[in-house]
Design a protein around this motif. Structure first.
Motif, short mmCIF file in Angstrom:
data_model
loop_
_atom_site.label_atom_id
_atom_site.label_comp_id
_atom_site.label_asym_id
_atom_site.label_seq_id
_atom_site.Cartn_x
_atom_site.Cartn_y
_atom_site.Cartn_z
N HIS A 41 0.83 -1.21 0.00
CA HIS A 41 0.00 0.00 0.00
C HIS A 41 0.87 1.26 0.00
CE1 HIS A 41 -3.64 -2.38 0.53
NE2 HIS A 41 -3.00 -3.05 1.47
N GLY A 42 2.00 1.17 -0.66
CA GLY A 42 2.85 2.35 -0.84
C GLY A 42 3.86 2.59 0.26
N GLY A 43 3.97 1.68 1.22
CA GLY A 43 4.89 1.88 2.32
C GLY A 43 6.35 1.71 1.91
N THR A 44 7.19 2.67 2.29
CA THR A 44 8.63 2.61 2.05
C THR A 44 9.34 3.25 3.23
OG1 THR A 44 9.09 4.75 1.02
CG2 THR A 44 8.13 3.04 -0.40
N ILE A 72 10.50 -3.85 -2.09
CA ILE A 72 10.50 -2.39 -2.17
C ILE A 72 11.90 -1.91 -2.51
CG2 ILE A 72 10.10 -0.24 -0.93
CD1 ILE A 72 7.57 -1.83 -1.54
N GLY A 73 11.99 -1.01 -3.50
CA GLY A 73 13.30 -0.52 -3.92
C GLY A 73 14.18 -1.65 -4.39
N HIS A 74 15.39 -1.73 -3.86
CA HIS A 74 16.32 -2.78 -4.24
C HIS A 74 16.25 -4.00 -3.32
CE1 HIS A 74 18.11 -0.26 -7.28
NE2 HIS A 74 18.35 0.69 -6.40
N SER A 75 15.31 -4.01 -2.39
CA SER A 75 15.18 -5.16 -1.50
C SER A 75 14.52 -6.34 -2.24
CB SER A 75 14.36 -4.81 -0.26
OG SER A 75 15.07 -3.90 0.57
N GLU A 78 9.27 -11.02 -1.88
CA GLU A 78 7.88 -10.60 -1.97
C GLU A 78 7.27 -10.49 -0.58
OE1 GLU A 78 5.91 -13.47 -4.41
OE2 GLU A 78 6.95 -12.85 -6.25
N PHE A 79 6.22 -9.69 -0.48
CA PHE A 79 5.52 -9.49 0.78
C PHE A 79 5.18 -10.82 1.45
CE2 PHE A 79 1.40 -8.85 3.01
CZ PHE A 79 1.86 -8.01 4.02
N ASP A 80 5.44 -10.91 2.77
CA ASP A 80 5.23 -12.18 3.47
C ASP A 80 4.50 -12.00 4.80
OD1 ASP A 80 5.43 -14.97 3.69
OD2 ASP A 80 7.27 -14.82 4.87
N PHE A 113 5.85 1.98 12.16
CA PHE A 113 4.60 2.65 11.82
C PHE A 113 3.72 1.67 11.07
CE2 PHE A 113 2.53 5.40 8.37
CZ PHE A 113 1.39 5.62 9.12
N SER A 114 2.46 1.54 11.51
CA SER A 114 1.45 0.71 10.85
C SER A 114 1.94 -0.74 10.71
CB SER A 114 1.09 1.34 9.49
OG SER A 114 -0.11 0.80 8.99
N PHE A 115 2.07 -1.27 9.50
CA PHE A 115 2.59 -2.63 9.33
C PHE A 115 3.93 -2.80 10.03
CE2 PHE A 115 5.42 -5.41 6.79
CZ PHE A 115 4.77 -6.62 6.94
N GLY A 116 4.74 -1.76 10.03
CA GLY A 116 6.04 -1.82 10.68
C GLY A 116 5.95 -2.09 12.17
N THR A 117 4.81 -1.74 12.81
CA THR A 117 4.66 -2.03 14.24
C THR A 117 4.54 -3.53 14.47
OG1 THR A 117 2.22 -1.86 14.25
CG2 THR A 117 3.47 0.18 14.62
N ALA A 118 3.92 -4.24 13.53
CA ALA A 118 3.78 -5.69 13.67
C ALA A 118 5.14 -6.36 13.57
CB ALA A 118 2.84 -6.23 12.60
#
Length: 216
Positions: A41-44, A72-75, A78-80, A113-118
Motif C-alpha cells: 500500500h505504498g509503504g517505504t 520495495i526498492g532494491h530489496s 515478496e511481501f510475506d 509505523f502501521s505494518f512496521g509495528t507488527a
C-alpha cells in the motif's frame, strides 16, 4: 542535529535488504531501527511518519537504520505478511552488529509505523532479553492484524503507543483493544489521521520526550 546518509545493504532470508543509515556528525549516543508501513500500500522507508520517527531519534543523537521491506526498492523478495520480514530484520540486526560493532555496542531503540509495528513487535519477541532495545515506539499500531494463530507476541510495559484519534486505516477502537490486550497506555493525538497529516510535529515531540527519558 545534522547527519550523514549512506546506502547500505544486508542479506535477509529472501536476499538483499536495502537500507539507509543516518549517522549523526557528533558522536552517536545510540542507534535506532525504524520500520515502514505496508509494502503493498505504498509503504517505504521514505514514508513521512517513518522519517519523522527517524528525525526524532537523530535529534537525540541516535544513528538510524531505515530498511526497505521485501519487494520495495532494491530489496529482494515478496511481501510475506510480517513473517519473512521479521526474519529479515533479525538477520539485519545480526549483520549490523558484525559490520558496525562500535554503534552496535551502544543502547538502541526500535520504532515502527502501521505494518512496521507488527514487524517491530515480532522482532522484539524473538530477541533474547539482553539483545532487546531500550525503547520501543509503535505509531498507528497494526500489530494484531499480523499475528499468526497461537503466536504470542510480547512488548515491554513501557512501549510508547501513539495513535491518531481519526485513524481511518486502523480505527482507534482497534488500537484500544490492542492496548488493553498488551496492558499498555496509549497516547492519542486529537484529530490525527493514520498518516498523522498536520500532526507530525506533535508525533515527533511525543517520541522525543520518551527518547530523552530512555537515553538520558
Amino acid at each position: 542535529m545534522s547527519a550523514s546518509s549512506t546506502s547500505v545493504q544486508f542479506t535477509g532470508k529472501a536476499g538483499i535488504v536495502d537500507c539507509i543509515l543516518d549517522i549523526p556528525t557528533a558522536h552517536p549516543r545510540g542507534w535506532a531501527l525504524i520500520l515502514h508501513p505496508h509494502p503493498l500500500h505504498g509503504g517505504t522507508r521514505d514514508n513521512k511518519v517513518v522519517t519523522t520517527l527517524a528525525k526524532a531519534c537523530q535529534q537525540q543523537g541516535l544513528a538510524t537504520l531505515r530498511p526497505n521491506f521485501r519487494g520495495i526498492g532494491h530489496s529482494a523478495g515478496e511481501f510475506d505478511h510480517a513473517r519473512g520480514e521479521t526474519q529479515d530484520m533479525l538477520a539485519v540486526l545480526e549483520q549490523f552488529r558484525e559490520r558496525y560493532p562500535e554503534l552496535a555496542r551502544l543502547p538502541w531503540a526500535m520504532g515502527g509505523f502501521s505494518f512496521g509495528t507488527a514487524v517491530a513487535a515480532r522482532v522484539y519477541s524473538a530477541l533474547a532479553p539482553e539483545d532487546r532495545p531500550r525503547m520501543l515506539a509503535l505509531a498507528g499500531a497494526a500489530v494484531s492484524r499480523f499475528i499468526d494463530e497461537g503466536q504470542i507476541v510480547t512488548v515491554p510495559d513501557d512501549t510508547l503507543l501513539v495513535h491518531g484519534e481519526s485513524d481511518d486505516v486502523v480505527p482507534l477502537d482497534e488500537a484500544m483493544a490492542y492496548a488493553r490486550s498488551a496492558s499498555l497506555p496509549i497516547v492519542v493525538i486529537p484529530d490525527a489521521s493514520h498518516f498523522f497529516h498536520g500532526k507530525l510535529i506533535a508525533l515527533r515531540h511525543i517520541v522525543q520526550l520518551r527518547l530523552q527519558a530512555a537515553f538520558p
